[in-house]
Design an enzyme around this catalytic site. Sequence first.
Site, PDB file in Angstrom:
ATOM      1  N   HIS A  42      35.634  21.340  43.726  1.00 16.29           N
ATOM      2  CA  HIS A  42      34.878  21.767  44.903  1.00 16.29           C
ATOM      3  C   HIS A  42      35.746  22.691  45.761  1.00 16.29           C
ATOM      4  CE1 HIS A  42      32.230  18.343  43.888  1.00 16.29           C
ATOM      5  NE2 HIS A  42      31.310  18.972  44.613  1.00 16.29           N
ATOM      6  N   LYS A  45      36.238  20.658  51.323  1.00 17.47           N
ATOM      7  CA  LYS A  45      35.617  19.341  51.086  1.00 17.47           C
ATOM      8  C   LYS A  45      36.574  18.233  51.532  1.00 17.47           C
ATOM      9  CE  LYS A  45      33.160  16.527  47.683  1.00 17.47           C
ATOM     10  NZ  LYS A  45      32.119  16.125  48.632  1.00 17.47           N
TER      11      LYS A  45
HETATM   12  P1  NAD Z   1      30.441  20.566  57.164  1.00 19.89           P
HETATM   13  O1  NAD Z   1      31.809  20.069  57.509  1.00 19.89           O
HETATM   14  O2  NAD Z   1      30.208  22.041  57.001  1.00 19.89           O
HETATM   15  O3  NAD Z   1      29.384  20.049  58.266  1.00 19.89           O
HETATM   16  C1  NAD Z   1      29.420  18.743  58.804  1.00 19.89           C
HETATM   17  C2  NAD Z   1      28.430  18.658  59.958  1.00 19.89           C
HETATM   18  O4  NAD Z   1      28.466  17.308  60.462  1.00 19.89           O
HETATM   19  C3  NAD Z   1      28.766  19.570  61.148  1.00 19.89           C
HETATM   20  O5  NAD Z   1      27.571  20.005  61.764  1.00 19.89           O
HETATM   21  C4  NAD Z   1      29.512  18.636  62.098  1.00 19.89           C
HETATM   22  O6  NAD Z   1      29.408  19.026  63.474  1.00 19.89           O
HETATM   23  C5  NAD Z   1      28.750  17.324  61.855  1.00 19.89           C
HETATM   24  N1  NAD Z   1      29.572  16.172  62.192  1.00 19.89           N
HETATM   25  C6  NAD Z   1      30.733  15.793  61.607  1.00 19.89           C
HETATM   26  N2  NAD Z   1      31.219  14.700  62.225  1.00 19.89           N
HETATM   27  C7  NAD Z   1      30.325  14.379  63.195  1.00 19.89           C
HETATM   28  C8  NAD Z   1      30.262  13.336  64.184  1.00 19.89           C
HETATM   29  N3  NAD Z   1      31.228  12.400  64.279  1.00 19.89           N
HETATM   30  N4  NAD Z   1      29.177  13.308  65.005  1.00 19.89           N
HETATM   31  C9  NAD Z   1      28.199  14.239  64.897  1.00 19.89           C
HETATM   32  N5  NAD Z   1      28.218  15.253  64.010  1.00 19.89           N
HETATM   33  C10 NAD Z   1      29.269  15.311  63.168  1.00 19.89           C
HETATM   34  O7  NAD Z   1      30.042  19.790  55.843  1.00 19.89           O
HETATM   35  P2  NAD Z   1      28.930  20.164  54.755  1.00 19.89           P
HETATM   36  O8  NAD Z   1      29.551  20.952  53.656  1.00 19.89           O
HETATM   37  O9  NAD Z   1      27.693  20.679  55.424  1.00 19.89           O
HETATM   38  O10 NAD Z   1      28.655  18.713  54.137  1.00 19.89           O
HETATM   39  C11 NAD Z   1      28.221  17.636  54.962  1.00 19.89           C
HETATM   40  C12 NAD Z   1      28.196  16.366  54.127  1.00 19.89           C
HETATM   41  O11 NAD Z   1      27.246  16.498  53.072  1.00 19.89           O
HETATM   42  C13 NAD Z   1      29.529  16.023  53.448  1.00 19.89           C
HETATM   43  O12 NAD Z   1      29.660  14.621  53.396  1.00 19.89           O
HETATM   44  C14 NAD Z   1      29.343  16.578  52.043  1.00 19.89           C
HETATM   45  O13 NAD Z   1      30.179  15.968  51.089  1.00 19.89           O
HETATM   46  C15 NAD Z   1      27.901  16.263  51.822  1.00 19.89           C
HETATM   47  N6  NAD Z   1      27.229  17.054  50.802  1.00 19.89           N
HETATM   48  C16 NAD Z   1      26.247  16.398  50.116  1.00 19.89           C
HETATM   49  C17 NAD Z   1      25.512  17.087  49.174  1.00 19.89           C
HETATM   50  C18 NAD Z   1      24.386  16.372  48.475  1.00 19.89           C
HETATM   51  O14 NAD Z   1      23.688  16.997  47.641  1.00 19.89           O
HETATM   52  N7  NAD Z   1      24.143  15.106  48.796  1.00 19.89           N
HETATM   53  C19 NAD Z   1      25.781  18.438  48.907  1.00 19.89           C
HETATM   54  C20 NAD Z   1      26.788  19.062  49.621  1.00 19.89           C
HETATM   55  C21 NAD Z   1      27.495  18.364  50.585  1.00 19.89           C
END
Ligand code: NAD
Length: 256
Positions: free
Chosen positions: A145, A149
């Site tokens: 990734h 990540k």
């Molecule tokens: P990112 O870091 O770009 O975004 C995270 C978001 O969460 C931001 O808006 C941030 O402000 C918010 N956030 C983080 N901590 C917070 C808190 N304590 N309170 C409120 N808001 C908070 O991450 P991303 O790449 O968008 O991924 C987000 C999550 O989704 C990760 O866990 C990632 O592994 C997961 N993900 C899942 C899939 C899937 O298909 N299920 C795919 C990609 C990513």
Amino acid sequence: MIKVGIFGATGRIGKLLIESLGNDNEAKLSCVFVRNELQYSIPEGVLVTNDIKVFLESSDLIIDFSSPEATKILLDCAIDNCHKPIVIGTTGLNDMQKDLMLAASLKMPILYATNMSRGIIVLNQISKIVASTLKESDIEIVEIHHNLKKDSPSGTALNLANTCAKARGLDLNKIRISGRDGAIGERSKDEIAVMSLRGGDVVGRHTIGFYMDGEYIELTHNATSRMTFAKGAINVGKWLVKQSAGLYSIEDALSM
Ligand code: NAD
């Protein structure tokens, strides 16, 4: 129209959820939860709030792609205040956070999927067949990734490993290893290695290998766009709003 609230709206997936909802005929963005100011404009009429209770009340469906700590805060508030369907895509939840999700699912429908792509579901299904058919094969998983990540191994890799362990009647917690270094001796028969690479802007690649004497099978899934995850989450969300309280998987939603 299903009113959708996005938790984690400023993140990589959150922004794509907003974009995708802009072109949807059945669902529309109603509210985003943000800790700080949004760095970009969002459609007019969408509520921007840092109050989780208000956020929950303004939506028919919540989609969460945030962090494990944030998901916990969301679930705590939902349990106490407002029972709305929630699609959780956040990965890296610990056992306590998973227990909380289970408790919340007694009061509201929750769908949890560490990967929202259809290709990964099929890969998971194929892996189950191969693991149980080729019982003598050594199973190894490698995922790569992007360098931003935060959790490792990926939830998807762990899920694939768990599927294979279960297919052989084994407990993944007892047989998973995450690295090899030094004079560690020969590979034990049942172990499953799940190795993580991190670099550049790779969206996500998972390779599961079944290695035997004289031949091997390697199955690879490549995610080439994060939009796959955003669209997948919205799609299963449309199914989830019609369900009663319970904990659902993506296979439930897609009848796969
Ligand atoms: P990112 O870091 O770009 O975004 C995270 C978001 O969460 C931001 O808006 C941030 O402000 C918010 N956030 C983080 N901590 C917070 C808190 N304590 N309170 C409120 N808001 C908070 O991450 P991303 O790449 O968008 O991924 C987000 C999550 O989704 C990760 O866990 C990632 O592994 C997961 N993900 C899942 C899939 C899937 O298909 N299920 C795919 C990609 C990513």
